[in-house]
Design a protein around this motif. Structure first.
Motif, short mmCIF file in Angstrom:
data_model
loop_
_atom_site.label_atom_id
_atom_site.label_comp_id
_atom_site.label_asym_id
_atom_site.label_seq_id
_atom_site.Cartn_x
_atom_site.Cartn_y
_atom_site.Cartn_z
N ILE A 141 -11.23 -2.42 8.79
CA ILE A 141 -11.81 -1.96 10.06
C ILE A 141 -10.75 -1.53 11.07
O ILE A 141 -11.07 -0.85 12.04
N MET A 142 -9.49 -1.88 10.84
CA MET A 142 -8.42 -1.49 11.74
C MET A 142 -7.62 -0.31 11.18
O MET A 142 -6.57 0.04 11.72
N ARG A 143 -8.10 0.31 10.12
CA ARG A 143 -7.38 1.40 9.46
C ARG A 143 -8.09 2.73 9.65
O ARG A 143 -9.30 2.78 9.84
N THR A 144 -7.32 3.82 9.55
CA THR A 144 -7.90 5.16 9.59
C THR A 144 -8.55 5.43 8.23
O THR A 144 -8.23 4.76 7.22
N PRO A 145 -9.43 6.41 8.15
CA PRO A 145 -10.02 6.76 6.85
C PRO A 145 -8.96 7.11 5.80
O PRO A 145 -9.11 6.78 4.62
N GLU A 146 -7.88 7.75 6.22
CA GLU A 146 -6.82 8.11 5.29
C GLU A 146 -6.10 6.87 4.75
O GLU A 146 -5.77 6.79 3.56
N GLU A 147 -5.87 5.91 5.63
CA GLU A 147 -5.22 4.67 5.20
C GLU A 147 -6.13 3.88 4.27
O GLU A 147 -5.67 3.30 3.27
N ALA A 148 -7.42 3.83 4.57
CA ALA A 148 -8.37 3.12 3.71
C ALA A 148 -8.41 3.76 2.33
O ALA A 148 -8.47 3.06 1.31
N ALA A 149 -8.37 5.09 2.27
CA ALA A 149 -8.37 5.79 0.98
C ALA A 149 -7.10 5.45 0.19
O ALA A 149 -7.15 5.26 -1.04
N ALA A 150 -5.97 5.37 0.88
CA ALA A 150 -4.72 5.02 0.21
C ALA A 150 -4.77 3.60 -0.34
O ALA A 150 -4.28 3.32 -1.45
N LEU A 151 -5.36 2.67 0.41
CA LEU A 151 -5.48 1.29 -0.05
C LEU A 151 -6.38 1.21 -1.29
O LEU A 151 -6.15 0.40 -2.19
N ALA A 152 -7.42 2.05 -1.33
CA ALA A 152 -8.27 2.10 -2.52
C ALA A 152 -7.47 2.59 -3.73
O ALA A 152 -7.65 2.09 -4.85
N GLU A 153 -6.57 3.53 -3.51
CA GLU A 153 -5.70 4.01 -4.60
C GLU A 153 -4.80 2.87 -5.10
O GLU A 153 -4.54 2.75 -6.30
N VAL A 154 -4.32 2.06 -4.16
CA VAL A 154 -3.45 0.94 -4.54
C VAL A 154 -4.21 -0.02 -5.44
O VAL A 154 -3.68 -0.52 -6.44
N ARG A 155 -5.46 -0.33 -5.09
CA ARG A 155 -6.27 -1.22 -5.93
C ARG A 155 -6.37 -0.68 -7.35
O ARG A 155 -6.26 -1.44 -8.32
N GLN A 156 -6.58 0.62 -7.48
CA GLN A 156 -6.69 1.22 -8.80
C GLN A 156 -5.36 1.14 -9.56
O GLN A 156 -5.33 0.83 -10.75
N ALA A 157 -4.27 1.40 -8.85
CA ALA A 157 -2.97 1.37 -9.50
C ALA A 157 -2.61 -0.02 -10.00
O ALA A 157 -1.93 -0.17 -11.03
N ARG A 158 -3.06 -1.06 -9.28
CA ARG A 158 -2.78 -2.43 -9.70
C ARG A 158 -3.32 -2.74 -11.09
O ARG A 158 -2.81 -3.61 -11.80
N GLN A 159 -4.37 -2.05 -11.49
CA GLN A 159 -5.05 -2.36 -12.75
C GLN A 159 -4.19 -2.11 -13.98
O GLN A 159 -4.52 -2.55 -15.08
N ALA A 160 -3.06 -1.43 -13.81
CA ALA A 160 -2.16 -1.18 -14.93
C ALA A 160 -1.64 -2.47 -15.56
O ALA A 160 -1.26 -2.48 -16.74
N VAL A 161 -1.65 -3.58 -14.80
CA VAL A 161 -1.14 -4.84 -15.37
C VAL A 161 -2.02 -5.33 -16.52
O VAL A 161 -1.57 -6.12 -17.35
N LEU A 162 -3.28 -4.88 -16.56
CA LEU A 162 -4.18 -5.33 -17.63
C LEU A 162 -3.88 -4.67 -18.97
O LEU A 162 -4.35 -5.15 -20.01
N THR A 163 -3.12 -3.59 -18.93
CA THR A 163 -2.80 -2.87 -20.17
C THR A 163 -1.30 -2.64 -20.32
O THR A 163 -0.88 -1.79 -21.09
N ARG A 164 -0.48 -3.38 -19.58
CA ARG A 164 0.96 -3.12 -19.61
C ARG A 164 1.53 -3.45 -20.98
O ARG A 164 1.13 -4.42 -21.64
N PRO A 165 2.50 -2.67 -21.44
CA PRO A 165 3.15 -2.95 -22.72
C PRO A 165 3.91 -4.27 -22.68
O PRO A 165 4.43 -4.67 -21.65
N GLY A 166 3.97 -4.92 -23.80
CA GLY A 166 4.77 -6.14 -23.90
C GLY A 166 4.10 -7.39 -23.40
O GLY A 166 4.70 -8.46 -23.39
N GLY A 167 2.86 -7.30 -22.98
CA GLY A 167 2.14 -8.49 -22.53
C GLY A 167 1.25 -8.24 -21.34
O GLY A 167 1.70 -8.37 -20.20
N PRO A 168 0.01 -7.80 -21.58
CA PRO A 168 -0.90 -7.56 -20.46
C PRO A 168 -1.26 -8.85 -19.74
O PRO A 168 -1.25 -9.94 -20.32
N LEU A 169 -1.57 -8.72 -18.46
CA LEU A 169 -1.99 -9.87 -17.66
C LEU A 169 -3.29 -10.44 -18.22
O LEU A 169 -4.20 -9.69 -18.58
N LYS A 170 -3.39 -11.77 -18.26
CA LYS A 170 -4.63 -12.42 -18.66
C LYS A 170 -5.45 -12.70 -17.41
O LYS A 170 -4.98 -13.37 -16.49
#
Length: 289
Positions: A141-170
């Motif tokens: 609620i304290m962010r601009t629409p552009e900042e909120a969209a960027a934070l949503a991108e960050v959430r998506q990027a975090r998901q790479a840990v579930l498929t990372r090589p050498g040991g995905p996150l459980k």
């Protein structure tokens, strides 16, 4: 706009706490330990309070002075020192990612496992892009629409840990059933797509999902949601507690153990995995009609 710290200081904090614990176990004061290292001034105190950097070889020397010979412990703490200044991908977002959130992403990227109780939102590691955009926009609620969209991108990027090589996150997530009934005005199909995402993720061998039913008996999760982040080897777990203005961390061994016990009780109160997935599948099918 909040400024991100140039260093993922949560690693320093974990390292400093571990070194302090081993020093105390050895029965050494700050002064006597510093003297053994040939250090003068408050250097060791600043290391233990995460306000100063320490080199990997200095970590090894300190642990020898403390009588620590376990190679697993030495390697783990040397690794923390080595990567304390390592910049993560999230730092490309500059001030969009607040310091406390950057700390959590750093923890998550180092972790072996995450156990989460989610009473209000689907965990970020399991969110679709549409769900992430709408819930981020609603909460930031304290962010601009552009900042909120960027934070949503960050959430998506975090998901790479579930498929990372050498040991995905459980990931073991218990989601309150009420969360699955959420509706979205901007994109009416968002929840159906999110339910399908949960079913697809459940097929991954490193992901376990349970649903806390609406008619569940009282359980510790009634006090609020949390993420219990686990690490390999001797490193202690950390608990993250989120709210509208950021996150706080529980790092004391006894306090973290309380959350681990709470999660076991939450798991026992939730629907079994097969029943949980059957419920999600029925809900997803109902939204198709």
């Amino acid at each position: 706009m909040p400024n991100i710290r140039p260093v993922p200081t949560v690693r320093r904090r974990r390292l400093g706490e571990a070194l302090r614990r081993y020093r105390n176990d050895a029965g050494l004061t700050l002064d006597s330990a510093a003297e053994a290292m040939g250090w003068i001034g408050p250097k060791l105190s600043r290391i233990e309070t995460a306000s100063a950097h320490i080199k990997p070889d200095e970590v090894a020397a300190l642990l020898r002075a403390y009588g620590v010979e376990d190679r697993e412990v030495i390697d783990a703490l040397e690794g923390l020192a080595k990567h304390a200044r390592k910049k993560g991908w999230w730092q490309t977002y500059g001030g969009i990612v607040a310091p406390a959130y950057a700390d959590y992403i750093s923890l998550e990227s180092d972790a072996e496992s995450v156990r989460a109780y989610a009473p209000q939102l689907i965990p970020g590691l399991l969110q679709t892009a549409a769900y992430a955009r709408e819930t981020t926009a609603a909460n930031a609620i304290m962010r601009t629409p552009e900042e909120a969209a960027a934070l949503a991108e960050v959430r998506q990027a975090r998901q790479a840990v579930l498929t990372r090589p050498g040991g995905p996150l459980k990931l073991w997530a218990v989601i309150n059933e009420a969360v699955l009934h959420q509706r979205f005005a901007i994109r009416s199909t968002a929840m159906r797509e999110q339910l399908r995402r949960l079913l697809d993720a459940s097929e991954m061998p490193n992901v376990a999902l349970q649903v806390m039913p609406l008619d569940a008996t009282p359980h510790p999760g009634n006090a609020g949601g949390f993420h219990l982040v686990g690490f390999p080897g001797p490193m202690p777990d950390v608990v993250s507690l989120e709210n509208l203005i950021g996150a706080t961390y529980v790092e004391g061994v006894d306090e973290v153990a309380t959350f681990a016990d709470a999660f076991e009780r939450i798991v026992a109160a939730a629907l079994p995995v097969d029943d949980s997935l059957a419920l999600i599948a029925r809900m997803e099918e109902d939204q198709r009609s």
